[in-house]
Design a protein around this motif. Structure first.
Motif: not given
Length: 150
Positions: A131, A137-138
């Motif tokens: 991240l 993004k996750r």
């Protein structure tokens, strides 16, 4: 000179039962593990070390150019553990034709985790690496990490 003497001379001390955060870097910081299949060779060695009873893996992430590995040392020394993982993974990576060059930089960084309450914070730091690097993004979208707290 014994391994213990060499470790002490370098300021490094290995204690069985101690939890350590280990970090090792790819030679020249090349993003060798951008291909997650190549990174799986390192993961396989983490698992083999655990199966052999050398270390218990608590959390790990294999980034494109380095890894972080939170372990409890079960037997031997940190030097022996790191040599085992780096040499076996390098041999497999080179045999698979992923690189004709040296895989790992010499040495490694270790930090003993002395307080139980620091374990989760260190594990979160490890698994959040992708991240912070902007790779995903996750956390769940990154394929090369794990933690025992899941």
């Amino acid at each position: 000179m014994s391994q213990r003497s060499a470790d002490l001379r370098s300021g490094r001390y290995s204690e069985v039962g101690q939890v350590y955060l280990l970090t090792s870097v790819v030679n020249g910081r090349q993003p060798l593990f951008s291909n997650w299949r190549t990174g799986r060779y390192v993961v396989d060695e983490f698992r083999r070390a655990q199966q052999a009873g050398v270390a218990d893996s608590l959390a790990w992430v294999v980034m494109p150019d380095h890894f972080h590995w939170l372990v409890t040392l079960k037997k031997g020394t940190l030097g022996m553990l790191i040599r085992r993982v780096k040499s076996a993974s390098a041999l497999t990576i080179m045999r698979a034709g992923c690189t004709p060059h040296r895989v790992w930089q010499k040495g490694y960084h270790d930090r003993a985790i002395r307080r139980e309450e620091d374990l989760l914070a260190v594990a979160r730091y490890i698994v959040a690496n992708p991240l912070r690097a902007g790779l995903v993004k996750r956390v769940g979208d990154y394929p090369l990490w794990d933690a025992v707290w899941l």
